[in-house]
Design an enzyme around this catalytic site. Structure first.
Site, PDB file in Angstrom:
ATOM      1  N   HIS A 120      54.133  27.448  42.143  1.00  0.00           N
ATOM      2  CA  HIS A 120      55.117  26.437  42.588  1.00  0.00           C
ATOM      3  C   HIS A 120      56.295  27.208  43.194  1.00  0.00           C
ATOM      4  CE1 HIS A 120      58.365  23.462  41.915  1.00  0.00           C
ATOM      5  NE2 HIS A 120      57.439  22.548  41.790  1.00  0.00           N
TER       6      HIS A 120
ATOM      7  N   ASP B 145      54.980  30.511  33.752  1.00  0.00           N
ATOM      8  CA  ASP B 145      55.498  29.181  34.065  1.00  0.00           C
ATOM      9  C   ASP B 145      54.605  28.164  33.340  1.00  0.00           C
ATOM     10  OD1 ASP B 145      55.919  26.696  35.152  1.00  0.00           O
ATOM     11  OD2 ASP B 145      55.950  27.368  37.239  1.00  0.00           O
TER      12      ASP B 145
ATOM     13  N   GLN C 125      53.258  23.011  33.632  1.00  0.00           N
ATOM     14  CA  GLN C 125      52.122  22.070  33.660  1.00  0.00           C
ATOM     15  C   GLN C 125      51.171  22.284  32.494  1.00  0.00           C
ATOM     16  OE1 GLN C 125      51.947  19.556  35.621  1.00  0.00           O
ATOM     17  NE2 GLN C 125      53.394  20.072  37.240  1.00  0.00           N
TER      18      GLN C 125
ATOM     19  N   LYS D 258      58.415  16.726  31.893  1.00  0.00           N
ATOM     20  CA  LYS D 258      56.975  16.552  32.117  1.00  0.00           C
ATOM     21  C   LYS D 258      56.237  16.361  30.787  1.00  0.00           C
ATOM     22  CE  LYS D 258      57.041  19.572  36.176  1.00  0.00           C
ATOM     23  NZ  LYS D 258      57.059  18.715  37.356  1.00  0.00           N
TER      24      LYS D 258
ATOM     25  N   CYS E 192      55.384  21.224  46.562  1.00  0.00           N
ATOM     26  CA  CYS E 192      56.217  22.415  46.301  1.00  0.00           C
ATOM     27  C   CYS E 192      55.353  23.663  46.175  1.00  0.00           C
ATOM     28  CB  CYS E 192      57.064  22.245  45.040  1.00  0.00           C
ATOM     29  SG  CYS E 192      58.192  20.881  45.113  1.00  0.00           S
TER      30      CYS E 192
END
Ligand code: PLP
Length: 411
Positions: A128, A205, A208, A231, A369
């Protein structure tokens, strides 16, 4: 089907915890397939945030009065809940506004003072922008260079190539746990082990991953792990950066102000210790109270159950999409989360998303993104249907029926 899957959880009852999902959009029942963008919030999160403002609102770590202590307890209580949720110590958890902030914090406080010309920052093709642009800014200012780990045709990371790229000049590896476009789940535990052997610092990261599967940060063995609260059923403007204690101790503060100091004199300032050193100014207290309620809620369902539920929905969706002529799915890695990016021959993804919206269906269209990934895929834009445990098999059927309908209008 939705009430009796092998998790033993009544998912219809779970869905009823999310008030927004009862909405109509353009006169049709809402089908919310955009959870990779932001997740919907259960009643308990909305109530916890609301209750904080109604009954406990005060600033944290400043006032000795009762409300001040209640607010501080609630905020620090959320930190403890998050620490338990991710199996880490709470004095290694920096509370911040989200993954973007968390990665920038590492870029400015860890990388900027350390990297030099000749050093390499390794990232992957599937990042991202939040895990690309901060490193470009660091590279510009330090003279370090960025190298990119490429993907296999199915959208999995090319691990052999990645390990070969982990040369002595690589100082930092910044990698997503789960791709927001392809759904690919990267084997971060193995990758971090390889990086550790070579003395490479790892930034994962987890934006997600955290909402969709059990995440045991201690077991992953990274140096930094970044998470976005909105999220994972929490309020917007909340997130977490976990950092190894040695980094927390060694890194200089990123922002200066109140809360992050022990003592301020005009001659110089003594900074706070631990995560507070990085939490300048008044934090998003109500947001973190809500995020604490969110992790309680997710824990009550069990992240392994959530993962199983979403995998069942993903299998149904992937299978059903085969019935649409000219539809291509991007991302077919053996291990993937419930994110399906697709395009239909001869149809622009924005047109598709606009017509789906008129059917009450929310999907994202565009480049998500992730411009370098979309360039690699050789497709200008895609539509992305991203699922969560509160979605239903009936919604998938409605979505596929709507796709048949709108495709006929557009082709
Ligand atoms: N990383 C990934 C993989 C994402 O999907 C996102 C958001 O979509 C981010 C980082 C940025 O998260 P935030 O905007 O909450 O900081």
């Amino acid at each position: 089907m939705d009430t009796a899957i092998d998790t033993g959880i009544d998912w219809a009852q779970v869905r009823a915890d999310f008030p927004l999902l009862t909405r109509q959009v353009h006169g049709k029942p809402l089908v919310y397939f955009d959870s990779a963008n932001t997740g919907q919030k259960p009643e308990c999160v909305i109530d916890a945030t609301n209750d904080f403002y109604r009954r406990h609102n005060a600033n944290v770590s400043r006032a000795v009065h009762a409300l001040g202590s209640e607010a501080t307890d609630a905020y620090e209580g959320a930190r403890s809940k998050l620490a338990r949720f991710f199996n880490v110590r709470s004095d290694e958890l920096i509370l911040c506004s989200g993954t973007t902030f968390a990665i920038n914090l590492v870029a400015y406080s860890w990388a900027l003072p350390r990297l030099q010309p000749g050093d390499v920052i390794l990232i992957s093709r599937m990042e991202h922008h939040a895990n690309i642009v901060p490193w470009q800014l660091v590279a510009q200012r330090t003279g370090a260079t960025i190298k990119v780990a490429e993907l296999l045709p199915d959208g999995a990371l090319d691990l052999n190539a990645l390990y070969a790229q982990m040369t002595a000049d690589v100082k930092l590896l910044a990698l997503t746990h789960v791709s927001n476009v392809l759904g690919t789940v990267n084997p971060v535990t193995y990758i971090c082990k390889e990086a550790r052997k070579r003395g490479i610092v790892t930034v994962i990261d987890g934006s997600q991953a955290a909402p969709h599967m059990p995440v045991d940060i201690a077991a992953i063995g990274c140096d930094f792990y970044a998470v976005t609260g909105h999220k994972m059923s929490g309020p917007t403007g909340t997130g977490v950066l976990w950092a190894k204690r040695e980094h927390i101790q060694a890194m200089p503060p990123f922002l200066g102000g109140g809360e992050m100091i022990k003592e301020v004199r005009f001659e110089g300032t003594v900074f706070n210790e631990g995560p507070h050193k990085f939490e300048a100014g008044t934090p998003n207290i109500a947001g973190f109270v809500g995020l604490g309620a969110a992790v309680d809620y997710l824990s009550s369902l069990g992240m392994a159950h959530i993962e199983a539920r979403e995998q069942a929905l993903l299998a149904h969706l992937t299978d059903a999409l085969h019935s649409i002529d000219g539809l291509h799915i991007y991302g077919r890695a053996p291990r993937k989360a419930a994110v399906v990016s697709f395009a239909i021959d001869g149809v622009h993804s924005h047109d598709l998303a606009t017509l789906l919206d008129l059917e009450g269906i929310a999907v994202r269209s565009g480049q998500h993104c992730a411009h370098p990934l979309l360039q690699w895929l050789g497709v200008g834009t895609t539509c992305r249907a991203s699922l969560a445990f509160y979605n239903t098999h009936a919604e998938i059927d409605a979505f596929v029926a709507a796709l048949h309908k709108v495709r006929k209008l557009l082709v």
